[in-house]
Design a protein around this motif. Structure first.
Motif, PDB file in Angstrom:
ATOM      1  N   GLY A   1      27.362  16.041  48.650  1.00 15.25           N
ATOM      2  CA  GLY A   1      25.927  15.335  46.980  1.00 15.25           C
ATOM      3  C   GLY A   1      25.796  16.504  47.784  1.00 15.25           C
ATOM      4  N   GLY A   2      25.689  17.592  47.014  1.00 10.21           N
ATOM      5  CA  GLY A   2      24.542  18.599  46.956  1.00 10.21           C
ATOM      6  C   GLY A   2      24.316  18.849  46.150  1.00 10.21           C
ATOM      7  N   THR A   3      23.303  19.146  45.764  1.00  9.20           N
ATOM      8  CA  THR A   3      22.476  20.022  43.726  1.00  9.20           C
ATOM      9  C   THR A   3      23.762  21.247  43.845  1.00  9.20           C
ATOM     10  N   VAL A   4      24.528  21.259  42.717  1.00 10.36           N
ATOM     11  CA  VAL A   4      24.639  22.380  41.938  1.00 10.36           C
ATOM     12  C   VAL A   4      24.459  23.868  41.504  1.00 10.36           C
ATOM     13  N   THR A   5      22.654  23.389  41.947  1.00  7.59           N
ATOM     14  CA  THR A   5      21.858  24.702  41.577  1.00  7.59           C
ATOM     15  C   THR A   5      21.830  25.688  42.654  1.00  7.59           C
ATOM     16  N   SER A   6      21.937  25.341  44.033  1.00  6.75           N
ATOM     17  CA  SER A   6      22.050  26.075  44.723  1.00  6.75           C
ATOM     18  C   SER A   6      23.082  27.458  45.436  1.00  6.75           C
ATOM     19  N   PRO A   7      22.143  27.852  46.163  1.00  7.55           N
ATOM     20  CA  PRO A   7      22.834  28.973  46.261  1.00  7.55           C
ATOM     21  C   PRO A   7      24.842  29.329  46.110  1.00  7.55           C
ATOM     22  N   GLU A   8      24.540  28.557  47.037  1.00 11.63           N
ATOM     23  CA  GLU A   8      26.204  28.486  47.652  1.00 11.63           C
ATOM     24  C   GLU A   8      26.967  28.236  46.741  1.00 11.63           C
ATOM     25  N   ALA A   9      26.632  26.992  45.258  1.00 14.91           N
ATOM     26  CA  ALA A   9      28.108  26.292  44.681  1.00 14.91           C
ATOM     27  C   ALA A   9      28.035  26.696  43.334  1.00 14.91           C
ATOM     28  N   TYR A  10      26.205  27.452  43.032  1.00 12.99           N
ATOM     29  CA  TYR A  10      26.417  27.894  41.529  1.00 12.99           C
ATOM     30  C   TYR A  10      26.939  29.301  41.459  1.00 12.99           C
ATOM     31  N   PRO A  11      27.366  30.407  41.998  1.00 13.35           N
ATOM     32  CA  PRO A  11      28.183  30.972  41.742  1.00 13.35           C
ATOM     33  C   PRO A  11      29.556  30.843  41.648  1.00 13.35           C
ATOM     34  N   ARG A  12      29.955  29.684  42.047  1.00 10.88           N
ATOM     35  CA  ARG A  12      31.470  29.179  42.418  1.00 10.88           C
ATOM     36  C   ARG A  12      31.483  28.444  41.560  1.00 10.88           C
ATOM     37  N   LEU A  13      31.249  27.588  39.931  1.00 13.02           N
ATOM     38  CA  LEU A  13      30.294  27.504  38.580  1.00 13.02           C
ATOM     39  C   LEU A  13      30.831  28.641  38.126  1.00 13.02           C
ATOM     40  N   ASP A  14      29.766  29.858  38.223  1.00 14.19           N
ATOM     41  CA  ASP A  14      29.951  30.832  37.403  1.00 14.19           C
ATOM     42  C   ASP A  14      32.012  31.313  37.723  1.00 14.19           C
ATOM     43  N   ALA A  15      32.218  31.736  37.988  1.00 13.41           N
ATOM     44  CA  ALA A  15      33.714  31.807  38.474  1.00 13.41           C
ATOM     45  C   ALA A  15      34.930  31.094  37.800  1.00 13.41           C
ATOM     46  N   LEU A  16      34.343  29.253  38.105  1.00 16.99           N
ATOM     47  CA  LEU A  16      35.097  28.784  37.057  1.00 16.99           C
ATOM     48  C   LEU A  16      35.092  28.740  36.457  1.00 16.99           C
ATOM     49  N   GLN A  17      33.873  28.734  35.330  1.00 12.83           N
ATOM     50  CA  GLN A  17      33.341  29.339  33.529  1.00 12.83           C
ATOM     51  C   GLN A  17      34.890  30.316  33.095  1.00 12.83           C
ATOM     52  N   ALA A  18      34.649  31.415  34.187  1.00 13.31           N
ATOM     53  CA  ALA A  18      35.756  33.021  33.587  1.00 13.31           C
ATOM     54  C   ALA A  18      37.174  32.564  34.140  1.00 13.31           C
ATOM     55  N   GLU A  19      37.262  31.346  34.902  1.00 12.31           N
ATOM     56  CA  GLU A  19      39.120  31.381  34.889  1.00 12.31           C
ATOM     57  C   GLU A  19      39.276  30.541  33.554  1.00 12.31           C
TER      58      GLU A  19
END
Length: 490
Positions: free
Chosen positions: A395-413
């Motif tokens: 239930g966290g937010t996607v803008t958190s320092p932990e989550a957002y870099p993983r979104l960026d990595a998913l974009q690259a994948e």
């Protein structure tokens, strides 16, 4: 009287029945289909209309040298009723924005995209408006191809309508010729065609009254009902021609009594076959099942109400045995049977070559405008849209320092996958917002707020929920890939 009924039926169909096939972007799914429910849930969470993509090609590789023509085209397209907004190289800078680099540029340096956001206007109304603008601007300097879900839907509708007219007309002509060649009697030909027209007209009127329009598969309804009616008529005619005598009422009663039982059970099995389609999850199959049931009952009823009156009144009677048809002997039929077995046996070797999962492009005729346009757009950045919704566990937010870099990595994948073309996501939108002077100093949350405002066209609303709990990745999948679809989705 039967001829009058046929004429009235045809006129009623032309006046009251909408023969234009009803095709929508979600035409293959039933309303209660789980996949359709998931699509609606995503659409509710991430609002945004459909898109039209216009691929503009110039004769040289200097797209920038044609900014004036592209700008005039863009302005006229944005003025079209039903277009909510759009982007081109004259409204956005693809050089500095990672977002517009992906949606406006193509691998061909002599081509660029114009992307239009459209509202819920019926594609049957919207696409002609777009085409009128395109026709005005298309020239030796600008070659324009239209793609996108609304364009595909309208092209499919036009193709179905054309097929409805062509195949229905062909069915009438071909079967009239066959009946004429077989029986060589005008009364039987006229009676057969009249009965089939009454049956088809009644079916279309009943289907319209039930609120069912012409759909993806029911575009073949005219031909289906024509053949169903013809099957009853042929056996009635055969039994009439096989009987001897001159008393017409007796002959027609005899033909009816010989044909009715077998015809009834034939109708029943066909009815049950169409009824089985009602449990299918695909909406076109359900529509075909219901319309087919109506057509089956109408064909049976019409064949035994309309045709006997014409057959008994106008058709020639067989007064002597010499005038009857000869039934081929079983011995002669064995050769035909073995030939059919060998023919179908040899054809069965082609079954392994059957493509059971064709691409979207394969559904359209080679060389057709729609297929060529789809192929170009598919090569540029994919032609089939796939939405993927991502949330943070716990239930966290996607803008958190932990989550957002993983979104960026998913974009690259996603972008590294050969089956994936253009990928749009909140990370690209954030990168686009950072192109604004001093915006790079703000955190991700603030940049998403900025991208959700009118200042940037509210583009973030379609990719991230207001509570920042979920994000949407919009992938344009390439259809022309060798990898099986199951492996791609895995």
């Amino acid at each position: 009287m039967a001829l009058g009924a046929a004429a009235v039926g045809v006129i009623a169909v032309l006046v009251f029945v909408d023969l234009s096939p009803r095709v929508q972007g979600d035409f293959f799914f039933a309303y209660d289909d789980p996949q359709m429910q998931a699509v609606r849930e995503v659409a509710d969470a991430f609002p945004g209309g459909a898109q039209l993509i216009l691929r503009v090609t110039v004769p040289s590789e200097d797209v920038a040298g044609h900014r004036k023509e592209i700008g005039e085209l863009t302005d006229d397209l944005l003025a079209v009723d039903g277009v909510e907004g759009g982007f081109s190289i004259t409204t956005a800078d693809p050089e500095n924005s990672p977002l517009f680099q992906r949606i406006l540029r193509t691998p061909d340096p002599g081509a660029t995209n114009i992307v239009l956001q459209v509202d819920g206007t019926d594609p049957e109304l919207l696409l002609p408006r777009i085409e009128a603008v395109v026709d005005t601007h298309e020239s030796d300097q600008l070659s324009i191809v239209i793609s996108g879900v609304p364009a595909i839907v309208e092209m499919v509708r036009r193709s179905l309508y054309r097929d409805l007219i062509v195949f229905s007309s062909a069915a009438i002509v071909v079967f009239a010729l066959l009946i004429g060649i077989i029986y060589r009697e005008v009364a039987i030909v006229v009676g057969t065609i009249t009965t089939c027209l009454v049956s088809v007209s009644a079916t279309l009127l009943i289907v319209q009254a039930l609120g069912m329009g012409i759909g993806l598969l029911t575009a073949n309804l005219v031909t289906i009902v024509f053949v169903l009616t013809l099957s009853h008529v042929v056996f009635l005619t055969a039994n009439w021609r096989a009987a001897l005598g001159t008393d017409r009422p007796t002959l027609i009663r005899g033909a009816l009594s010989k044909t009715l039982e077998g015809s009834f059970w034939s109708m029943t099995t066909t009815l049950l076959g169409f009824a089985s389609l009602l449990i299918a999850t695909a909406q076109p199959l359900r529509e075909l099942g219901m319309a087919g049931m109506v057509g089956t009952l109408t064909a049976f009823t019409t064949a035994y109400v309309v045709y006997p009156s014409m057959l008994g009144k106008w058709a020639r009677v067989q007064a002597s045995p010499g005038s009857n048809f000869r039934i081929p002997s079983l011995r002669r039929g064995k050769g035909t049977l073995w030939f059919a077995v060998l023919l179908f046996g040899s054809l069965s070797f082609g079954l392994p070559q059957l493509d059971t999962d064709p691409s979207l492009i394969a559904y359209f005729a080679p060389g057709s405008e729609l297929r060529e346009g789809l192929a170009l757009v598919d090569a540029d950045g994919g032609s089939s849209t796939l939405d993927i919704v991502v949330s943070v566990p716990g239930g966290g937010t996607v803008t958190s320092p932990e989550a957002y870099p993983r979104l960026d990595a998913l974009q690259a994948e996603f972008e590294a996958d050969s089956a994936v073309g253009v990928v749009l996501s909140p990370t690209l939108i954030v990168d686009h917002a950072r192109t604004i002077p001093l915006a790079g100093l703000f955190p991700v949350e603030t940049l998403l707020d900025l991208a959700s405002s009118d200042a940037l066209g509210s583009i973030a609303l379609g990719f991230v929920t207001p509570d920042r709990a979920r994000v949407r990745y919009s992938l344009r999948m390439r259809e022309r890939v060798e990898e099986p679809r199951e492996e791609i989705m895995a």
